[in-house]
Motif scaffolding. Sequence first.
Motif, PDB file in Angstrom:
ATOM      1  N   LYS A 338       0.819  -1.214   0.000  1.00  0.00           N
ATOM      2  CA  LYS A 338       0.000   0.000   0.000  1.00  0.00           C
ATOM      3  C   LYS A 338       0.855   1.267   0.000  1.00  0.00           C
ATOM      4  O   LYS A 338       0.337   2.376   0.036  1.00  0.00           O
ATOM      5  CB  LYS A 338      -0.936  -0.002   1.217  1.00  0.00           C
ATOM      6  CG  LYS A 338      -2.115   0.957   1.074  1.00  0.00           C
ATOM      7  CD  LYS A 338      -3.086   0.842   2.219  1.00  0.00           C
ATOM      8  CE  LYS A 338      -4.292   1.747   2.021  1.00  0.00           C
ATOM      9  NZ  LYS A 338      -5.267   1.652   3.115  1.00  0.00           N
ATOM     10  N   ASN A 339       2.141   1.115  -0.052  1.00  0.00           N
ATOM     11  CA  ASN A 339       3.030   2.282  -0.050  1.00  0.00           C
ATOM     12  C   ASN A 339       2.924   3.014  -1.390  1.00  0.00           C
ATOM     13  O   ASN A 339       3.232   2.464  -2.435  1.00  0.00           O
ATOM     14  CB  ASN A 339       4.469   1.820   0.177  1.00  0.00           C
ATOM     15  CG  ASN A 339       5.434   2.985   0.211  1.00  0.00           C
ATOM     16  OD1 ASN A 339       5.021   4.139   0.250  1.00  0.00           O
ATOM     17  ND2 ASN A 339       6.717   2.682   0.188  1.00  0.00           N
ATOM     18  N   PHE A 340       2.434   4.270  -1.340  1.00  0.00           N
ATOM     19  CA  PHE A 340       2.255   5.044  -2.560  1.00  0.00           C
ATOM     20  C   PHE A 340       3.506   5.845  -2.920  1.00  0.00           C
ATOM     21  O   PHE A 340       3.419   6.851  -3.615  1.00  0.00           O
ATOM     22  CB  PHE A 340       1.050   5.984  -2.422  1.00  0.00           C
ATOM     23  CG  PHE A 340      -0.259   5.262  -2.386  1.00  0.00           C
ATOM     24  CD1 PHE A 340      -0.750   4.629  -3.510  1.00  0.00           C
ATOM     25  CD2 PHE A 340      -0.988   5.197  -1.213  1.00  0.00           C
ATOM     26  CE1 PHE A 340      -1.951   3.959  -3.486  1.00  0.00           C
ATOM     27  CE2 PHE A 340      -2.202   4.527  -1.183  1.00  0.00           C
ATOM     28  CZ  PHE A 340      -2.674   3.902  -2.322  1.00  0.00           C
ATOM     29  N   ASN A 341       4.660   5.404  -2.445  1.00  0.00           N
ATOM     30  CA  ASN A 341       5.923   6.028  -2.806  1.00  0.00           C
ATOM     31  C   ASN A 341       5.940   7.527  -2.555  1.00  0.00           C
ATOM     32  O   ASN A 341       5.756   8.338  -3.462  1.00  0.00           O
ATOM     33  CB  ASN A 341       6.263   5.739  -4.278  1.00  0.00           C
ATOM     34  CG  ASN A 341       6.663   4.297  -4.482  1.00  0.00           C
ATOM     35  OD1 ASN A 341       7.749   3.891  -4.105  1.00  0.00           O
ATOM     36  ND2 ASN A 341       5.753   3.512  -5.035  1.00  0.00           N
ATOM     37  N   LYS A 342       6.120   7.865  -1.286  1.00  0.00           N
ATOM     38  CA  LYS A 342       6.235   9.274  -0.897  1.00  0.00           C
ATOM     39  C   LYS A 342       7.530   9.853  -1.437  1.00  0.00           C
ATOM     40  O   LYS A 342       8.583   9.229  -1.344  1.00  0.00           O
ATOM     41  CB  LYS A 342       6.189   9.404   0.631  1.00  0.00           C
ATOM     42  CG  LYS A 342       5.005   8.711   1.306  1.00  0.00           C
ATOM     43  CD  LYS A 342       3.693   9.359   0.929  1.00  0.00           C
ATOM     44  CE  LYS A 342       2.526   8.673   1.643  1.00  0.00           C
ATOM     45  NZ  LYS A 342       1.225   9.244   1.252  1.00  0.00           N
TER      46      LYS A 342
END
Length: 475
Positions: A338-342
């Motif tokens: 779920k990491n949207f790549n900050k």
Amino acid sequence: MFICSSSVNLSCNYLELSTDQSKGIFHYEVRFLPPVDSVHLRMKYLNDHKDKLGGTKTFDGITLYLPILLENQLTVFVSKVKDMELQIRILFKKKESLKNCIHLYNVLFDRVMKTLNYVRFERKQFDPSRPKIIPLAKLEVWPGYVTAVDEYEGGLMLCCDVSHRILCQKTVLDMLVDIYQQNVDNYQDTVKKTLVGNIVLTRYNNRTYKINEICFDQSPKSEFQARTGSTSYLEYYKQYHNINIKDINQPLLLSIKKTRSNPDFNENVQFCLIPELCYLTGLRDEIRSDNKLMREIATFTRVSPNQRQLSLNKFYDNVSKTPAAQDILNSWGLSLGKNFNKLKGRQMDTEQIYFSKTTVSAGKNAEFSKFAVSNEMLQVVNLNNWVIIHLRIDIRAATNLLDHMKQCCKSLGMKVSKPTMISLDRDRIDAYIQALRRNIAMDAQIVVCICHNSREDRYSAIKKICCSELPIPSQ
């Protein structure tokens, strides 16, 4: 040069895909002894040994991909076929590198979308269970996604973007009735111009078809050859879909698709569709020309960054909470994060827009159009030598265009000279082509074609001349 900027937190629409190190994509070559020509039969015979292969595979008739490594370099299975033994030889070739698995991973996500009951339009997938309704126009806006798996610096990732699809609530039969009432004399020609080339959806199976022809000589009473023998469309839809067709005299819609069951042959499969069961999709010309309706559609299709983030969260939740989708990913050693790549980005200070006699700020939203149409340009290019091509019946439209251009360009400091006006007697592609070839001079600055309606073949022919054969700016 020093540029002022400030730090800003960003988030992008890429979801991380993790791979199980104990699994991979293992490439095998499959041979049959004696040889089997039919791809369908090859798949059937290999499926008889599916459990011995781990239950998960993808096979095109020759190449086999498995997420596991078989014990032996050469694995042999034997099947009984009509009192004779058929050998299936599976030879291990190599373990595929990540970059060679991208296509397979994209195929897997197509399967994931099927488990979510999404409807596919070209490369995009849409959710029919959450339509946004525009009641006055009798339209639905389906939310959806376009996905693509690829390898990046951060590893394997799924690019997921928000998309939308327009669906008409009126059936194609309703449209046929409207056309007939408005234009009885040219009914068939008008129907062909309106429908041929468009994409329709059949709700009983949520499949899409492109209309290639209208069969006015056929109706639901017509018969065709089914697997069980000759049957009418009335009987077929009642037996297999439990649908009673109401209008038994309506024409049929012909759709032609290439079969994928046997890639060795480029055969076409014809589908005859019932208009009262079909719904047009996409933006048609009459919708595009209605500015009020387009603004209403835009309220659903133009999404803010926050709405985009919510849509991506919704997609992740749908995949995570659907067991069948998880089974597909897990069986190939994939898991969706779920990491949207900050990211850290830089926000530039507002730009200054320089005109000939003034300077204005572009503002926070970079909106300066009202200044652009009312101030003299920094560097003016006068329009001295240009061409307008139009139909003879459109002479008034051509004159109005010229008058408006002269009036609007005055505030820009631009002089518009009288163009070479070419009138065509007929709306034919070859007439436009000949007019372009005869009148495009070496010193011409631009050519403008005024067409009576929008046609893709005419547009392509004009652009081919103006972009390739006789390069010139064209509009």
